[in-house]
Scaffold this motif. Structure first.
Motif, PDB file in Angstrom:
ATOM      1  N   LEU A   1       0.913  -1.439   0.011  1.00  0.00           N
ATOM      2  CA  LEU A   1       0.118  -0.041  -0.045  1.00  0.00           C
ATOM      3  C   LEU A   1       0.884   1.315   0.148  1.00  0.00           C
ATOM      4  CD1 LEU A   1      -2.873  -1.127   2.387  1.00  0.00           C
ATOM      5  CD2 LEU A   1      -2.994  -0.973   0.129  1.00  0.00           C
ATOM      6  N   GLY A   2       2.159   1.103   0.743  1.00  0.00           N
ATOM      7  CA  GLY A   2       2.968   2.446   0.628  1.00  0.00           C
ATOM      8  C   GLY A   2       2.754   3.254   1.776  1.00  0.00           C
ATOM      9  N   PHE A   3       1.899   2.498   2.674  1.00  0.00           N
ATOM     10  CA  PHE A   3       1.932   3.501   4.035  1.00  0.00           C
ATOM     11  C   PHE A   3       1.744   2.316   5.001  1.00  0.00           C
ATOM     12  CE2 PHE A   3      -2.645   2.991   2.442  1.00  0.00           C
ATOM     13  CZ  PHE A   3      -3.233   2.494   3.443  1.00  0.00           C
ATOM     14  N   SER A   4       1.787   2.668   6.379  1.00  0.00           N
ATOM     15  CA  SER A   4       1.671   1.951   7.689  1.00  0.00           C
ATOM     16  C   SER A   4       0.365   1.566   7.871  1.00  0.00           C
ATOM     17  CB  SER A   4       2.351   2.217   8.724  1.00  0.00           C
ATOM     18  OG  SER A   4       2.533   1.394   9.711  1.00  0.00           O
ATOM     19  N   LEU A   5      -0.424   0.511   7.175  1.00  0.00           N
ATOM     20  CA  LEU A   5      -1.636  -0.133   7.651  1.00  0.00           C
ATOM     21  C   LEU A   5      -1.451  -0.837   8.798  1.00  0.00           C
ATOM     22  CD1 LEU A   5      -4.573  -0.810   6.399  1.00  0.00           C
ATOM     23  CD2 LEU A   5      -3.485  -2.959   6.065  1.00  0.00           C
TER      24      LEU A   5
ATOM     25  N   GLN B   1     -11.000  -1.600   5.048  1.00  0.00           N
ATOM     26  CA  GLN B   1     -11.167  -2.754   4.151  1.00  0.00           C
ATOM     27  C   GLN B   1      -9.885  -3.777   4.179  1.00  0.00           C
ATOM     28  OE1 GLN B   1     -13.587  -2.742   0.776  1.00  0.00           O
ATOM     29  NE2 GLN B   1     -15.132  -1.337   1.573  1.00  0.00           N
ATOM     30  N   PRO B   2      -8.826  -2.999   3.751  1.00  0.00           N
ATOM     31  CA  PRO B   2      -7.581  -3.749   3.876  1.00  0.00           C
ATOM     32  C   PRO B   2      -7.229  -4.039   5.354  1.00  0.00           C
ATOM     33  CG  PRO B   2      -7.108  -1.563   3.391  1.00  0.00           C
ATOM     34  CD  PRO B   2      -8.566  -1.864   3.341  1.00  0.00           C
TER      35      PRO B   2
ATOM     36  N   SER C   1     -19.597  -9.460   1.931  1.00  0.00           N
ATOM     37  CA  SER C   1     -19.256  -8.201   1.135  1.00  0.00           C
ATOM     38  C   SER C   1     -17.736  -8.390   1.195  1.00  0.00           C
ATOM     39  CB  SER C   1     -19.866  -7.066   1.902  1.00  0.00           C
ATOM     40  OG  SER C   1     -19.736  -5.853   0.957  1.00  0.00           O
ATOM     41  N   LEU C   2     -16.968  -7.482   2.059  1.00  0.00           N
ATOM     42  CA  LEU C   2     -15.718  -7.166   1.867  1.00  0.00           C
ATOM     43  C   LEU C   2     -14.891  -8.623   1.992  1.00  0.00           C
ATOM     44  CD1 LEU C   2     -12.675  -6.043   2.396  1.00  0.00           C
ATOM     45  CD2 LEU C   2     -13.296  -5.732   4.517  1.00  0.00           C
ATOM     46  N   GLY C   3     -15.639  -9.366   3.111  1.00  0.00           N
ATOM     47  CA  GLY C   3     -15.218 -10.783   3.254  1.00  0.00           C
ATOM     48  C   GLY C   3     -15.108 -11.654   2.203  1.00  0.00           C
TER      49      GLY C   3
ATOM     50  N   VAL D   1      -8.583  -4.252  -2.351  1.00  0.00           N
ATOM     51  CA  VAL D   1      -9.811  -3.818  -1.377  1.00  0.00           C
ATOM     52  C   VAL D   1      -9.554  -2.297  -1.083  1.00  0.00           C
ATOM     53  CG1 VAL D   1     -10.338  -5.952  -0.663  1.00  0.00           C
ATOM     54  CG2 VAL D   1      -8.613  -4.721   0.469  1.00  0.00           C
ATOM     55  N   TYR D   2      -8.367  -2.058  -1.065  1.00  0.00           N
ATOM     56  CA  TYR D   2      -7.758  -0.531  -0.727  1.00  0.00           C
ATOM     57  C   TYR D   2      -8.756   0.251  -1.938  1.00  0.00           C
ATOM     58  CZ  TYR D   2      -5.107   3.882  -0.293  1.00  0.00           C
ATOM     59  OH  TYR D   2      -4.932   5.135   0.019  1.00  0.00           O
ATOM     60  N   ARG D   3      -8.325  -0.050  -3.192  1.00  0.00           N
ATOM     61  CA  ARG D   3      -9.253   0.559  -4.384  1.00  0.00           C
ATOM     62  C   ARG D   3     -10.609   0.795  -4.227  1.00  0.00           C
ATOM     63  NH1 ARG D   3      -9.447   4.942  -7.012  1.00  0.00           N
ATOM     64  NH2 ARG D   3     -10.158   4.761  -9.164  1.00  0.00           N
TER      65      ARG D   3
END
Length: 305
Positions: free
Chosen positions: A44-48, A67-68, A100-102, A122-124
């Motif tokens: 993702l390029g950031f600290s999830l 979501q992610p 859904s997301l799952g 899922v980020y998108r």
């Protein structure tokens, strides 16, 4: 707790199950979990991982973060269950499914989608859902009323059925005006609980079609393979495995109602007697208990804490 693998179903939660601190203790105890979060951070390029473990809540709850975050945490739970509690999960379940997301998490578990691709996808999806939420729409939860009545009230009000969650628990989507009309009709038909949901748009409704068109482009750019375990579609409540069917399903899922009741019944009818909810929270266990009263329910949060 030994059981034949063929009797198990894995189910994965959707948005709303996130909580600040999720995965933190597991990552501290298990290098494999820390590696999963690190891989997601890189994708993702950031600290999830920092958002999951430290918050703040308002950022973790944002759709493109939640979501992610839920997907990664759920897959971390799955990895630790399979490593440490194989008697609970079995080596390979009869079915996998997600709400859904799952469903994206389920596709990773079934081998149809690579982990890093799923995180980015899922980020998108979350970004597009945030953007779709800038309009004048939303969702309500309805406690009570059968499907036929609610479907009639939707037709009369201009609202739409969004989530068939369990008998007597449904989510409705629509414009603010349609939801106001639906609420009045529901009350006049003896339904006492219609609860506005803290979401930004009318998810799983026709209002999401423009967002689905954009999401389909992202879905098309990802490499898909045949699922090694049957995945129960939110759209149809039936099993899918082929890559082409999966791609089409995920696009339709965006603006189609989630048929969770039918999904659970399909898995039970197909032989699943133990449902293992894998991920943060216990929402799905509560729903399944009301759909199929005789099945055994196991929750990863209870086992891994």
């Amino acid at each position: 707790m030994a059981i034949g693998t063929e009797a198990v179903a894995w189910v994965f939660p959707g948005q709303g199950s996130q909580a600040v601190g999720m995965g933190k203790e597991l990552a501290a105890r298990y290098p494999e979990v820390a590696h999963l979060y690190a891989e997601a951070d890189t994708a993702l390029g950031f600290s999830l991982s920092r958002l999951c473990w430290e918050g703040p809540d308002e950022l973790l709850t944002r759709t493109d973060h939640a979501q992610p975050a839920i997907l990664v945490t759920s897959l971390a739970h799955l990895a630790m269950l399979r490593q440490n509690y194989p008697e609970v999960t079995g080596n390979q379940p009869l079915f996998v499914a997600g709400h859904s997301l799952g469903e994206y998490t389920a596709l990773v578990a079934a081998g149809a989608l690579a982990f890093a691709d799923a995180v980015k996808l899922v980020y998108r999806r979350g970004q597009l859902m945030n953007e779709a939420g800038k309009g004048n729409s939303g969702m309500v939860a309805v406690i009570g009323g059968d499907d036929a009545l609610l479907e009639r009230l939707c037709a009369e009000s201009g609202a739409e059925m969004a989530n068939y969650n369990s008998p007597g628990q449904t989510a409705i989507s629509g414009t603010k005006a349609a939801l106001a009309s639906f609420t009045e009709l529901a009350k006049s038909n003896g339904i006492k609980k219609v609860i506005p949901l803290p979401v930004s748009a009318a998810f799983h409704s026709s209002l999401m079609r423009p967002m689905a068109e954009e999401l389909s482009k992202a879905i098309a750019q990802v490499e898909w393979t045949t699922a090694q375990i049957p995945v129960i579609s939110n759209v149809t409540g039936k099993a899918i495995t082929e890559a082409q069917a999966i791609r089409a399903d995920l696009t339709l899922q965006t603006y189609s109602p989630v048929r969770w009741v039918e999904s659970v019944r399909t898995m039970a009818a197909g032989g699943a007697t133990r449902f293992v909810e894998i991920g943060p929270g216990k929402v799905l266990s509560g729903l399944i208990k009301r759909i199929e009263k005789e099945v055994e329910l196991v929750n990863s949060d209870d086992i891994l804490k």
